[in-house]
Design an enzyme around this catalytic site. Structure first.
Site, PDB file in Angstrom:
ATOM      1  N   LYS A   1      74.269 -43.059 -92.356  1.00  0.00           N
ATOM      2  CA  LYS A   1      74.984 -41.651 -92.245  1.00  0.00           C
ATOM      3  C   LYS A   1      74.098 -40.160 -92.412  1.00  0.00           C
ATOM      4  CE  LYS A   1      79.962 -43.494 -93.117  1.00  0.00           C
ATOM      5  NZ  LYS A   1      80.763 -43.188 -94.162  1.00  0.00           N
TER       6      LYS A   1
ATOM      7  N   TYR B   1      85.672 -43.473 -84.894  1.00  0.00           N
ATOM      8  CA  TYR B   1      86.101 -43.390 -86.069  1.00  0.00           C
ATOM      9  C   TYR B   1      87.929 -43.201 -85.728  1.00  0.00           C
ATOM     10  CZ  TYR B   1      83.009 -43.200 -89.319  1.00  0.00           C
ATOM     11  OH  TYR B   1      81.830 -43.513 -90.578  1.00  0.00           O
TER      12      TYR B   1
ATOM     13  N   PHE C   1      91.983 -37.834 -94.064  1.00  0.00           N
ATOM     14  CA  PHE C   1      90.265 -36.898 -94.006  1.00  0.00           C
ATOM     15  C   PHE C   1      90.166 -36.775 -92.919  1.00  0.00           C
ATOM     16  CE2 PHE C   1      91.101 -41.503 -95.314  1.00  0.00           C
ATOM     17  CZ  PHE C   1      90.501 -41.621 -94.919  1.00  0.00           C
TER      18      PHE C   1
ATOM     19  N   ARG D   1      79.099 -56.761 -95.036  1.00  0.00           N
ATOM     20  CA  ARG D   1      79.460 -55.879 -95.613  1.00  0.00           C
ATOM     21  C   ARG D   1      79.716 -55.634 -97.399  1.00  0.00           C
ATOM     22  NH1 ARG D   1      83.481 -52.517 -93.439  1.00  0.00           N
ATOM     23  NH2 ARG D   1      84.678 -52.751 -94.708  1.00  0.00           N
TER      24      ARG D   1
ATOM     25  N   THR E   1      83.984 -49.396-100.545  1.00  0.00           N
ATOM     26  CA  THR E   1      83.928 -47.904 -99.067  1.00  0.00           C
ATOM     27  C   THR E   1      83.418 -46.914-100.144  1.00  0.00           C
ATOM     28  OG1 THR E   1      86.090 -48.863 -98.213  1.00  0.00           O
ATOM     29  CG2 THR E   1      85.395 -46.130 -98.510  1.00  0.00           C
TER      30      THR E   1
ATOM     31  N   ARG F   1      75.824 -48.584-101.264  1.00  0.00           N
ATOM     32  CA  ARG F   1      76.752 -47.797-101.359  1.00  0.00           C
ATOM     33  C   ARG F   1      76.609 -47.518-103.309  1.00  0.00           C
ATOM     34  NH1 ARG F   1      81.900 -49.154 -97.392  1.00  0.00           N
ATOM     35  NH2 ARG F   1      81.234 -47.536 -95.733  1.00  0.00           N
TER      36      ARG F   1
ATOM     37  N   ASN G   1      79.105 -41.897 -98.279  1.00  0.00           N
ATOM     38  CA  ASN G   1      78.882 -43.213 -98.640  1.00  0.00           C
ATOM     39  C   ASN G   1      77.666 -44.351 -97.928  1.00  0.00           C
ATOM     40  OD1 ASN G   1      80.018 -44.107 -96.739  1.00  0.00           O
ATOM     41  ND2 ASN G   1      81.887 -44.805 -97.524  1.00  0.00           N
TER      42      ASN G   1
ATOM     43  N   HIS H   1      77.811 -46.794 -92.999  1.00  0.00           N
ATOM     44  CA  HIS H   1      79.409 -47.736 -92.971  1.00  0.00           C
ATOM     45  C   HIS H   1      78.350 -48.891 -91.908  1.00  0.00           C
ATOM     46  CE1 HIS H   1      82.909 -47.877 -89.842  1.00  0.00           C
ATOM     47  NE2 HIS H   1      81.938 -48.736 -89.340  1.00  0.00           N
TER      48      HIS H   1
ATOM     49  N   GLU I   1      82.447 -50.985 -81.545  1.00  0.00           N
ATOM     50  CA  GLU I   1      80.984 -49.460 -81.777  1.00  0.00           C
ATOM     51  C   GLU I   1      79.772 -49.536 -81.490  1.00  0.00           C
ATOM     52  OE1 GLU I   1      83.829 -49.915 -86.353  1.00  0.00           O
ATOM     53  OE2 GLU I   1      81.838 -49.950 -86.277  1.00  0.00           O
TER      54      GLU I   1
END
Ligand code: CMP
Length: 134
Positions: free
Chosen positions: A9, A49, A57, A85, A91, A102, A112, A115, A126
């Site tokens: 990110k 998203y 949000f 993951r 998250t 994270r 965070n 993704h 994606e």
């Protein structure tokens, strides 16, 4: 072998800490099939998203993810979706287990660090959005 999608990110790219995450991924024996640094335009960010479009949000999420460059990675490993993951963690960084990305790099629910796709179907969607030119 299973494929999945990971995205580093904006705050991590701005801080020039993307190398640490890429190194961590490689040390955990993922193959990197494709990697691309880019900026989301609004339309692509909303599509990416889209599952969160009704969430309170969503506006903040789109503003944030379009605020700077990100790095998309196509990863390959046996059981890649679940495996990445596990490495990424919860998250909310405050709830992430020690040793996860994270936990190490996340600062807030929004910042965070990364993704990761939550299913093979999300990964396919994606990857198609991010690697649209390739
Ligand atoms: P990510 O895995 O990129 O998927 C959607 C993102 O929305 C998530 O990580 C968080 O960064 C963000 N997010 C999820 N829940 C909230 C929330 N309650 N408030 C703000 N951002 C959120």
């Amino acid at each position: 072998m299973e494929k999945t999608f990971l995205m580093i990110k904006p705050e991590m790219v701005k801080a020039k800490r993307q190398g640490e995450i890429i190194d961590f991924i490689l040390r955990n024996r993922f193959n990197i099939l494709r990697m691309k640094q880019f900026s989301f335009d609004l339309e692509r960010a909303r599509d990416f998203y889209g599952i969160h479009a009704e969430k309170p949000f969503f506006g903040d999420l789109i503003e944030y993810i379009t605020s700077g460059e990100v790095i998309g990675l196509e990863l390959e490993k046996d059981g890649a979706v679940g495996a990445v993951r596990e490495l990424v963690g919860a998250t909310d960084p405050a709830e992430a287990r020690p040793g996860t990305i994270r936990y190490m790099y996340g600062a807030s629910l929004q910042t965070n660090a990364v993704h990761a796709s939550d299913s093979p179907e999300s990964a396919e969607k994606e990857l198609a959005i991010v690697f649209f030119e390739d």
